[in-house]
Enzyme design. Structure first.
Site, PDB file in Angstrom:
ATOM      1  N   ARG A  43     -67.519  75.183  36.825  1.00 60.18           N
ATOM      2  CA  ARG A  43     -67.759  73.717  37.389  1.00 60.18           C
ATOM      3  C   ARG A  43     -68.947  73.570  38.446  1.00 60.18           C
ATOM      4  O   ARG A  43     -69.639  72.122  38.191  1.00 60.18           O
ATOM      5  CB  ARG A  43     -66.590  73.092  38.425  1.00 60.18           C
ATOM      6  CG  ARG A  43     -64.900  73.021  37.384  1.00 60.18           C
ATOM      7  CD  ARG A  43     -66.078  72.046  36.540  1.00 60.18           C
ATOM      8  NE  ARG A  43     -64.100  71.559  35.708  1.00 60.18           N
ATOM      9  CZ  ARG A  43     -64.081  71.976  34.691  1.00 60.18           C
ATOM     10  NH1 ARG A  43     -64.713  73.376  34.351  1.00 60.18           N
ATOM     11  NH2 ARG A  43     -62.630  72.060  34.521  1.00 60.18           N
ATOM     12  N   ASP A 152     -53.699  61.023  45.475  1.00 62.27           N
ATOM     13  CA  ASP A 152     -54.208  61.979  45.073  1.00 62.27           C
ATOM     14  C   ASP A 152     -55.449  62.074  45.851  1.00 62.27           C
ATOM     15  O   ASP A 152     -56.247  60.755  45.993  1.00 62.27           O
ATOM     16  CB  ASP A 152     -54.197  61.654  43.455  1.00 62.27           C
ATOM     17  CG  ASP A 152     -54.759  62.803  43.073  1.00 62.27           C
ATOM     18  OD1 ASP A 152     -55.097  63.892  43.156  1.00 62.27           O
ATOM     19  OD2 ASP A 152     -53.652  63.229  42.239  1.00 62.27           O
TER      20      ASP A 152
END
Length: 289
Positions: A43, A152
């Site tokens: 990532r 979130d």
């Protein structure tokens, strides 16, 4: 071809990994141990390539000193795992409509407000499952004003939740009558949820370990925080537990994932065992223990 060449030229050293891990932990409360090294490196390289930086050092310096936090948010979106589906661990939803909400309602006046907070939202399957359960299985739904909040840290999944389009895999556990009632088939593999349900949920970006984000949540009667605290270390878990305690009404309930235990984190909450599930409750007197 060029991207593949760039990928091979970018290296994440052990020192780079430790610098990033400490920085990300301070920002989010999420801790990556050595077993996640491959995932993290992959990532990081993707983010370095996306920004056009030459190497980890130049990218990391820009990340630390950016003023708007845009790259940090892109990084958070890339590093968080969001895998869920409708009616996941449904025994807790059964407990919600069979026991927890009835107990909460007894402390409310008719027409009173009941607040439910789902965090993490992920792509919306959990808060929408809560809404469907309330509409279909809670007999007192017409007698109270129910608010569903969902949060979130990942802005990309929040956008997906508000779009409300799901794969056949996501809806596989839904009873067919519910699927037909609350969804519209778009094609062989996609279903769009009713806009009435989308409008029934208030979505927001929240970092659970940031007091500036959580202090606006108050008078919460029921919290679903499932399979999030497993990504935190002990300190971050205690910070999260205290944030929930402060946000919840006395007597409110919190549901964790099946492998998580509030009792191993803090003594603030009491264990409650119902016929469908074991959950945790903020003491009615509302005093810290």
């Amino acid at each position: 071809m060029r991207a593949a060449a760039v990928s091979r030229s970018i290296e994440i050293t052990d020192a780079d990994f430790l610098k990033f891990r400490d920085f990300f932990y301070r920002k989010t409360g999420i801790h990556f141990d050595d077993s996640k090294r491959y995932f993290v490196d992959k990532r990081l390289i993707e983010r370095i390539e996306a920004t056009g930086a030459d190497d980890f050092r130049s990218w990391f310096i820009a990340l630390r000193f950016e003023s708007k936090g845009e790259e940090l948010q892109q990084l958070v979106n890339a590093m968080t795992v969001n895998e869920t589906y409708f009616f996941r661990e449904a025994y807790q939803f059964d407990c919600m409509v069979n026991d927890m909400l009835n107990e909460v309602a007894r402390r409310k006046k008719p027409g009173g407000r009941i607040r439910i907070w789902s965090i993490p939202s992920s792509t919306g399957e959990e808060p929408y499952s809560i809404a469907i359960y309330l509409l279909e299985r809670w007999k007192l739904i017409e007698d109270y004003e129910v608010e569903i909040l969902s949060s979130d840290i990942d802005t990309q999944v929040l956008q997906m939740a508000q779009r409300g389009v799901y794969s056949s895999r996501s809806v596989a556990q839904l009873p067919k009558p519910y699927l037909e009632k609350y969804f519209r088939r778009l094609n062989d593999n996609e279903f769009a949820i009713s806009r009435d349900l989308v409008d029934a949920v208030e979505f927001s970006r929240v970092n659970l370990t940031d007091a500036n984000d959580t202090r606006r949540f108050r008078d919460i009667d029921l919290v679903f925080c499932r399979n999030l605290l497993i990504y935190f270390d002990d300190l971050s878990r205690r910070v999260a537990a205290e944030a929930f305690y402060d946000a919840m009404s006395p007597g409110g309930f919190i549901c964790l994932g099946h492998s998580e235990s509030m009792s191993r984190i803090t003594s603030l909450f009491e264990v409650r065992r119902f016929r469908d599930a074991m959950v945790y409750q903020k003491p009615l007197q509302g005093e810290r223990r």
